[in-house]
Design a protein around this motif. Structure first.
Motif, PDB file in Angstrom:
ATOM      1  N   ALA A  88      61.274  38.619  87.555  1.00  0.00           N
ATOM      2  CA  ALA A  88      61.020  38.158  88.922  1.00  0.00           C
ATOM      3  C   ALA A  88      62.311  37.894  89.683  1.00  0.00           C
ATOM      4  CB  ALA A  88      60.151  36.899  88.893  1.00  0.00           C
ATOM      5  N   CYS A  89      63.352  37.500  88.965  1.00  0.00           N
ATOM      6  CA  CYS A  89      64.632  37.178  89.607  1.00  0.00           C
ATOM      7  C   CYS A  89      65.562  38.384  89.705  1.00  0.00           C
ATOM      8  CB  CYS A  89      65.328  36.055  88.853  1.00  0.00           C
ATOM      9  SG  CYS A  89      64.450  34.476  88.900  1.00  0.00           S
ATOM     10  N   THR A 115      68.339  33.331  86.325  1.00  0.00           N
ATOM     11  CA  THR A 115      67.395  32.999  87.407  1.00  0.00           C
ATOM     12  C   THR A 115      68.099  32.681  88.719  1.00  0.00           C
ATOM     13  OG1 THR A 115      67.368  30.622  86.887  1.00  0.00           O
ATOM     14  CG2 THR A 115      65.792  32.024  85.710  1.00  0.00           C
ATOM     15  N   LEU A 130      66.943  29.817  90.963  1.00  0.00           N
ATOM     16  CA  LEU A 130      65.880  29.953  91.961  1.00  0.00           C
ATOM     17  C   LEU A 130      64.641  29.149  91.575  1.00  0.00           C
ATOM     18  CD1 LEU A 130      66.164  33.794  92.597  1.00  0.00           C
ATOM     19  CD2 LEU A 130      66.843  31.970  94.182  1.00  0.00           C
ATOM     20  N   ASP A 154      60.711  31.211  95.534  1.00  0.00           N
ATOM     21  CA  ASP A 154      61.731  32.120  96.060  1.00  0.00           C
ATOM     22  C   ASP A 154      61.583  33.552  95.571  1.00  0.00           C
ATOM     23  OD1 ASP A 154      62.960  29.862  97.238  1.00  0.00           O
ATOM     24  OD2 ASP A 154      64.071  29.447  95.391  1.00  0.00           O
ATOM     25  N   VAL A 155      60.717  33.808  94.605  1.00  0.00           N
ATOM     26  CA  VAL A 155      60.709  35.117  93.946  1.00  0.00           C
ATOM     27  C   VAL A 155      59.329  35.772  93.999  1.00  0.00           C
ATOM     28  CG1 VAL A 155      62.547  34.377  92.380  1.00  0.00           C
ATOM     29  CG2 VAL A 155      60.157  34.179  91.657  1.00  0.00           C
ATOM     30  N   ARG A 156      59.325  37.047  93.735  1.00  0.00           N
ATOM     31  CA  ARG A 156      58.107  37.817  93.542  1.00  0.00           C
ATOM     32  C   ARG A 156      58.327  38.735  92.345  1.00  0.00           C
ATOM     33  NH1 ARG A 156      56.888  34.415  96.343  1.00  0.00           N
ATOM     34  NH2 ARG A 156      55.535  34.359  98.190  1.00  0.00           N
TER      35      ARG A 156
END
Length: 334
Positions: free
Chosen positions: A55-56, A101, A104, A108-110
């Motif tokens: 994700a990051c 990461t 984060l 903040d992420v997808r």
């Protein structure tokens, strides 16, 4: 869950797998290469490390690190905890995870993520979906008795695999169209049949024997464990137990096993897909019982490259089925 197109949403549910979690790196790589978008991932224990890096945007960096990993690197990430409620602290691990990461938060992420943990106080499952990702990873990886529980607000969190093997229902409840689960665990819970039998037997012994007899038995166990590097502080752990501090290491371990025993009573064996549309159960190499009992499998990196390749092979094998379900879901949404 809604996307810009409001269709073709995919969620992944990852079981814990200790050192074998490198499998998920290979699996996610293939999805990326084939431009398959993932909208939600729920993970527990070691799989949360891979999900976080994915994700990051640091999955390649994690891959390079993991394929070269050894026990010395692992032990550089854990340190003696003071033995109040676990042998080791995960503070250094948390610092290292921040490199993968970028410090984060979930927001903040997808893709969106939910890391599964267990709260020792109320015995309930906790899904972390907001807050710092690196700290959440440590909470989901905190094996009871080995690592100190992670404080998160009013919760004392440990490994989510205590209650939930494959968090498929969590992914399903996120609203995605298709849920793909991967189960790499040899047992239904973090504690296998042998550990649970030992726990039950221990409870009986406590009721029957005098404390001095229990102490004698503990000394025998200590002699065996002292030879294992993971339990190099066992003498101090015994002293900590004698101080009757709460929550002490043995209190944490006992409480965790009690929770796992209670959870197993409610397992619906007919629902072995854990709410997933596709359940992937790769054939795994044998893990000896003695390694599991002493938690040595979580640092066994001999099969790292093999597991990475197995993840890629599984993804390639199931790609047609995943695409088929996504396309069918897309047509239903039109």
């Amino acid at each position: 869950m809604e996307t810009s197109e409001n269709k073709r949403t995919l969620g992944l549910a990852f079981s814990g797998a200790s050192a074998r979690s490198v499998f998920y790196i290979g699996f996610l790589e293939v999805l990326q290469e084939n431009k398959i978008k993932v909208d939600y991932i729920s993970a527990t224990s070691g799989s949360s490390i891979v999900a976080a890096a994915y994700a990051c945007g640091t999955l390649p960096k994690l891959k390079d690190t993991v394929l070269k990993i050894d026990k010395e690197y692992l032990f550089s990430l854990i340190e003696k905890s003071g033995l109040k409620n676990g042998l080791y602290s995960l503070e250094k691990m948390e610092e290292e995870m921040r490199k993968f990461t970028d410090d984060l938060n979930f927001q903040d992420v997808r893709p969106l993520m939910g890391f599964v943990c267990t709260d020792l106080h109320n015995g309930r499952e906790v899904v972390l979906e907001m807050g710092n990702i690196a700290r959440a990873v440590c909470a989901s990886c905190a094996i009871p008795g080995i690592f100190e529980p992670i404080k998160w607000g009013n919760w004392d969190l440990v490994d989510g695999g205590l209650l939930n093997v494959v968090p498929g229902e969590i992914v399903k409840n996120s609203g995605v169209d298709v849920v793909v689960g991967i189960n790499l665990t040899p047992t239904e819970r973090i504690f296998g049949p042998i550990e649970m039998t030992v726990k039950k037997t221990s409870d009986i012994i406590k009721k029957v024997l005098m404390l001095k007899h229990a102490g004698r038995a503990l000394r025998y166990v200590k002699k065996a464990m002292e030879k294992n590097r993971y339990f190099s502080y066992f003498m101090e752990a015994e002293q900590a137990a004698n101080r009757q501090e709460f929550p002490g290491m043995f209190s944490v371990l006992g409480r965790s096993m009690d929770l796992s025993l209670e959870a197993q009573k409610h397992v619906d064996r007919a629902q072995d897909n854990f709410g997933c549309d596709i359940m992937i159960r790769p054939k795994m190499t044998y893990v000896s019982n003695w390694k599991r009992i002493f938690y040595m499998h979580f640092a066994d990196f001999k099969q790292t490259k093999v597991m990475y390749l197995a993840g890629r092979q599984s993804a390639l094998k199931y790609l047609p089925k995943i695409n088929e379900l996504l396309e069918a879901s897309s047509r239903n949404n039109d």
